[in-house]
Design an enzyme around this catalytic site. Structure first.
Site, PDB file in Angstrom:
ATOM      1  N   HIS A   1     -12.705  10.597  -2.494  1.00 20.82           N
ATOM      2  CA  HIS A   1     -13.026   9.602  -3.520  1.00 20.82           C
ATOM      3  C   HIS A   1     -13.701  10.266  -4.715  1.00 20.82           C
ATOM      4  CE1 HIS A   1     -12.549   7.267   0.183  1.00 20.82           C
ATOM      5  NE2 HIS A   1     -12.098   6.328  -0.610  1.00 20.82           N
TER       6      HIS A   1
ATOM      7  N   ASP B   1      -7.462  10.153  -6.120  1.00 21.18           N
ATOM      8  CA  ASP B   1      -7.293  10.919  -4.872  1.00 21.18           C
ATOM      9  C   ASP B   1      -6.006  10.551  -4.134  1.00 21.18           C
ATOM     10  OD1 ASP B   1     -10.575  11.656  -4.318  1.00 21.18           O
ATOM     11  OD2 ASP B   1     -10.059   9.980  -5.599  1.00 21.18           O
TER      12      ASP B   1
ATOM     13  N   PRO C   1       1.149  10.534  -3.321  1.00 21.78           N
ATOM     14  CA  PRO C   1       2.459  10.009  -2.883  1.00 21.78           C
ATOM     15  C   PRO C   1       3.359   9.611  -4.054  1.00 21.78           C
ATOM     16  CG  PRO C   1       0.682   9.025  -1.605  1.00 21.78           C
ATOM     17  CD  PRO C   1       0.039   9.788  -2.725  1.00 21.78           C
TER      18      PRO C   1
ATOM     19  N   LEU D   1       0.862  -1.179   0.000  1.00 22.24           N
ATOM     20  CA  LEU D   1       0.000   0.000   0.000  1.00 22.24           C
ATOM     21  C   LEU D   1       0.908   1.241   0.000  1.00 22.24           C
ATOM     22  CD1 LEU D   1      -3.035   0.385   2.429  1.00 22.24           C
ATOM     23  CD2 LEU D   1      -2.162   2.129   0.885  1.00 22.24           C
ATOM     24  N   ALA D   2       1.438   1.559  -1.166  1.00 23.21           N
ATOM     25  CA  ALA D   2       2.439   2.621  -1.265  1.00 23.21           C
ATOM     26  C   ALA D   2       2.522   3.053  -2.730  1.00 23.21           C
ATOM     27  CB  ALA D   2       3.796   2.119  -0.781  1.00 23.21           C
ATOM     28  N   GLU D   3       1.988   4.243  -3.019  1.00 23.45           N
ATOM     29  CA  GLU D   3       1.847   4.642  -4.423  1.00 23.45           C
ATOM     30  C   GLU D   3       3.175   4.965  -5.080  1.00 23.45           C
ATOM     31  OE1 GLU D   3      -0.142   5.499  -1.966  1.00 23.45           O
ATOM     32  OE2 GLU D   3      -2.046   4.621  -2.623  1.00 23.45           O
TER      33      GLU D   3
ATOM     34  N   ILE E   1      -3.101   9.511  -5.697  1.00 24.54           N
ATOM     35  CA  ILE E   1      -1.974   9.493  -6.624  1.00 24.54           C
ATOM     36  C   ILE E   1      -0.809  10.319  -6.068  1.00 24.54           C
ATOM     37  CG2 ILE E   1      -2.527  11.540  -8.051  1.00 24.54           C
ATOM     38  CD1 ILE E   1      -1.997   9.692 -10.524  1.00 24.54           C
TER      39      ILE E   1
ATOM     40  N   GLN F   1      -5.139   3.130  -6.997  1.00 22.91           N
ATOM     41  CA  GLN F   1      -6.506   2.698  -6.683  1.00 22.91           C
ATOM     42  C   GLN F   1      -7.549   3.808  -6.860  1.00 22.91           C
ATOM     43  OE1 GLN F   1      -7.583   1.025  -2.590  1.00 22.91           O
ATOM     44  NE2 GLN F   1      -7.379  -0.763  -3.905  1.00 22.91           N
ATOM     45  N   PHE F   2      -7.214   4.999  -6.422  1.00 26.77           N
ATOM     46  CA  PHE F   2      -8.078   6.166  -6.625  1.00 26.77           C
ATOM     47  C   PHE F   2      -7.169   7.328  -7.011  1.00 26.77           C
ATOM     48  CE2 PHE F   2     -10.407   3.611  -3.598  1.00 26.77           C
ATOM     49  CZ  PHE F   2     -11.732   3.744  -3.968  1.00 26.77           C
TER      50      PHE F   2
END
Ligand SMILES: Cc1ncc(C[n+]2csc(CCOP(=O)(O)OP(=O)(O)O)c2C)c(N)n1
Ligand SMILES: [Mg+2]
Length: 735
Positions: A535, A490, A494, A463-465, A492, A487-488
């Site tokens: 979201h 919103d 990181p 879990l790390a963009e 992006i 995933q979203f």
């Protein structure tokens, strides 16, 4: 050996030197001293204002020479940082090439005058272009090592694919290559350091992390960056790693450490981290003065550790060379550096005409129809399980379903595609798939892909963009095609550093030598009734503002399928924006168009012809604009021409101009906030280039300059509605 040393001494080994021959020890010293000479020469040039920046490796030479001698240029992979002059010198970058970069010459092989000195790049040596950003390249090293693993386990992925759309060149793997990534101790504070060691550890990847610990990050001492002042103590519980903490001022110790690290990696046991304690003998760079924040005593103590001076003393002490012989060698190396500088000062400078070369691929132009067929050719048999849209058979399918179908088609065609992101796998614990249907993405866009293509090609990321995008850069520079998901939209942010400073820039900053043609899919947008602030975000103009990045935003199932195919086959990085509200709408469903259907970028679609007003839009405002245009016609007799841009960079200026010349009235409408939005650029260009065609000012429609609230009453007021658009159409017609 270049030195006139008596052959008896030069060929002998010396027990105190850990079985290295005298000749090898002298060679190590030669490399260390040459690196220092180039630094000193550059400092001279900077003081004479003949170059524009200088940062030195002084004090890091032992560590870097040790690392480079343990590895193989053009075989292993290298992700250095700005202080790695000695490393790159040993790998094969010449003093002349370094000086070409310092003067910013056209022939600077690393960047053609675009990057600062010591921002390394060499394709033949496998030195991947690095930025000034600290620690970003560690994730590239991880992705690079993953790509090597794919190539060795799946030879079909490494095979040349003649006649393909993409240039499948330079796939190069051996099966036991390692990736070396270097940073300073201060940069271990970056999240990307932890994200990189996380994945390298978890996946047992052959990456050597070299921490060059000189005790300072510009003026910030190590204990401020690192709790307890020692990174080795903090990382020691990461599984699968080989750790070593060494005296970075002793090149033989360093060489042995990196040899052990490389053996661990080559044997497939996992990554390694070599933490070398070294010294920063000069200030951080010539733009810094360390006297302003370091005590005299501390600076003097560092000078006593100078690895070059120590090595010299050792060579003399062990009877390997005399002081006079070393003096002679040193003068010769200084002359070599000076001659390199003289030659580089004569070099041709880059031409201003060439500035925009290599912003995008010059080999493949995604605005041309070379990526497939623009004609849908629905085959008798439908593609896919229908899990993404709940539809089977040959009927009309949703945008979600046709994106999933495209991913499936392209993965079948191209074994170099990997798909990963958060929750994109069907089930990481694959044994569960016997009894469960699988996740396949929070919006189910990747449903069934792991089941069909296996967990090595479709998998969950941490879990790390930044991890997702940074690794993708590493995959892509080795010729893989990562099609990854944030995933979203919103979340992006990181990854923004990786997107802007790495992904979008790789080709331009390396003067076309490297590229990172990644596809980054991101569900975007609001109108969700309850999506709220985190979201519902838009923000595409932030990304269209990045030269080097293509941005695509389809409004319906068929366009999504054809544009995604072009994105995957394209040679540029593409941000592929998928409106969540459109994923499963009845509007815009389409029959599966076959595995070769591709829509070129930069081609707008006239979704409704009209003579009175041009309405330029995209995404979720396409169906809303259609509703508004119908009302405008029925209730006011106004004929609105709607242009769906479909791709935002590049965008179809010709289609815009043709329509404006016909209607003379324009509205640009988008869901994103009005101020500084995408419409501002389009409106400004129309005002600039088509002023004479206008019968009214260019109107813009966007959301309010706030984020999207949770309560539907607020959401409706914040986002543009069909009524907002209708009102603008009527007002503009009456202007
Ligand atoms: C992401 C990022 N933030 C800030 C900087 C500015 N900066 C350049 S070097 C540096 C210090 C790095 O220290 P360290 O990692 O210890 O490496 P050293 O220069 O000491 O070898 C800083 C803050 C940068 N280049 N990148
Ligand atoms: Mg440091």
């Amino acid at each position: 050996m270049e030195l006139a040393i008596s052959s008896a001494r030069a060929s002998g080994t010396h027990p105190a030197s850990d079985e290295l021959t005298a000749q090898q020890l002298l060679e190590i010293y030669r490399l260390m001293f040459l690196s220092r000479s180039v630094d000193d020469r550059e400092i001279n040039l900077k003081r004479q204002q003949k170059i524009y920046f200088q940062i030195s490796a002084a004090g890091h030479e032992a560590l870097q020479v040790g690392a480079a001698l343990a590895l193989r240029p053009g075989y292993d992979w290298f992700f250095p940082y700005y202080r790695d002059r000695a490393l790159c010198l040993v790998l094969g970058v010449t003093p002349y090439e370094m000086m070409l970069q310092a003067v910013g010459a056209a022939t600077d092989p690393a960047s053609g005058g675009r990057q600062m000195p010591t921002h390394w790049s060499s394709r033949p040596l496998h030195i991947v272009s690095t930025s000034s950003s600290t620690a970003t390249q560690l994730l590239h090293a991880v992705g690079c090592a993953e790509a090597g693993r794919v190539f060795s386990r799946h030879p079909e992925a490494a095979a040349k694919a003649d006649g393909d759309y993409r240039a499948f060149h330079d796939v190069d793997f051996h099966g036991d290559e390692v990736a070396l990534a270097c940073i300073g101790e201060g940069s271990t504070s970056q999240g990307e350091f932890w994200e990189a060691i996380n994945t390298a550890s978890n996946q047992k990847l052959p990456v050597i992390f070299c921490i060059e610990d000189n005790g300072y990050a510009i003026s910030v001492p190590v204990e401020v960056n690192t709790p307890g002042g020692n990174i080795s103590r903090l990382v020691k519980n990461f599984p699968n790693f080989h750790f070593d903490e060494v005296d970075g001022n002793d090149p033989v110790v360093c060489l042995r450490a990196f040899q052990k690290a490389a053996a661990h990696c080559r044997a497939g046991r996992g990554p390694a981290l070599v933490h070398g304690h070294c010294v920063r003998l000069y200030s951080h760079s010539l733009s810094d003065d360390d006297k302003s924040y370091r005590s005299a005593a501390e600076r003097e103590a560092d000078l006593l550790c100078d690895p070059n001076a120590r090595m010299r003393t050792r060579l003399i002490g062990e009877g390997i060379a005399t002081s006079a012989e070393l003096d002679e060698l040193e003068r010769k190396l200084e002359r070599e550096a000076a001659e390199a500088a003289e030659r580089a000062l004569e070099a041709t400078l880059p031409s201003v005409e060439g500035i925009t070369a290599h912003v995008y691929s010059e080999d493949l132009d995604p605005t041309r129809a070379v990526f497939g067929s623009e004609q849908p050719q629905p085959p008798a048999k439908a593609n896919g399980s229908g899990a993404a849209d709940g539809q089977k058979g040959a009927g009309a399918r949703t945008m979600a379903g046709l994106i999933n179908a495209c991913l499936r088609d392209e993965m079948r065609r191209d074994p170099r595609i990997v798909v990963y992101g958060e929750d994109v796998a069907d089930a990481s614990r694959a044994e569960a798939l016997a009894e469960v249907k699988g996740k396949g993405g929070v919006f189910k866009l990747t449903a069934g892909l792991q089941t069909e293509f296996g967990a090595e090609r479709v998998f969950n990321s941490p879990l790390a963009e930044a991890n997702i995008v940074g690794r993708a850069v590493g995959y892509a520079v080795r010729g893989m095609k990562p099609v990854v998901e944030v995933q979203f939209f919103d979340y992006i942010w990181p990854a923004m550093h990786q997107i802007r400073n790495e992904l979008a820039l790789m080709r331009w900053r390396s003067n076309g030598e490297w590229a990172a043609p990644v596809v980054l899919r991101a569900p975007i947008g609001g109108y969700l009734t309850g999506g709220a602030i985190y979201h519902s975000q838009s923000g595409e103009s932030i990304f269209t503002h990045l030269p080097g990045l293509r941005v695509v935003f389809p409004s319906n199932a068929l366009d999504a399928n054809g544009l995604l195919r072009t994105a995957i086959r394209c040679d540029d990085p593409v941000l592929f924006l998928e409106h969540k509200r459109l994923y499963r709408e009845t509007y815009g469903r389409a029959v599966y168009p076959g595995p070769e259907f591709a829509i070129p970028f930069g081609k707008a679609k006239v979704v409704r012809p009209g003579a009175d007003i041009t309405l330029i839009t995209y995404g979720a405002l396409v169906p809303r604009s259609l509703q508004a245009a119908q009302h405008a016609q029925h209730e006011h007799g106004i004929e609105t021409e709607i242009l769906d841009l479909r791709s935002l960079n590049p965008y179809d200026w010709e289609a815009i101009a043709a329509s404006v010349r016909k209607t003379h009235r324009v509205i640009v409408a988008h869901e994103d906030m009005l101020s500084w939005g995408y419409g501002a650029e389009i409106a400004a260009r129309i005002a600039d280039e088509l002023f004479d065609e206008l019968d009214a000012p260019v109107r813009r429609i966007g959301s309010m300059d706030t984020f999207v609230a949770y309560q539907p009453i607020l959401e409706d007021a914040i986002l543009p509605q069909p009524e907002t658009i209708l009102k603008a159409i009527v007002e503009l017609k009456g202007y």
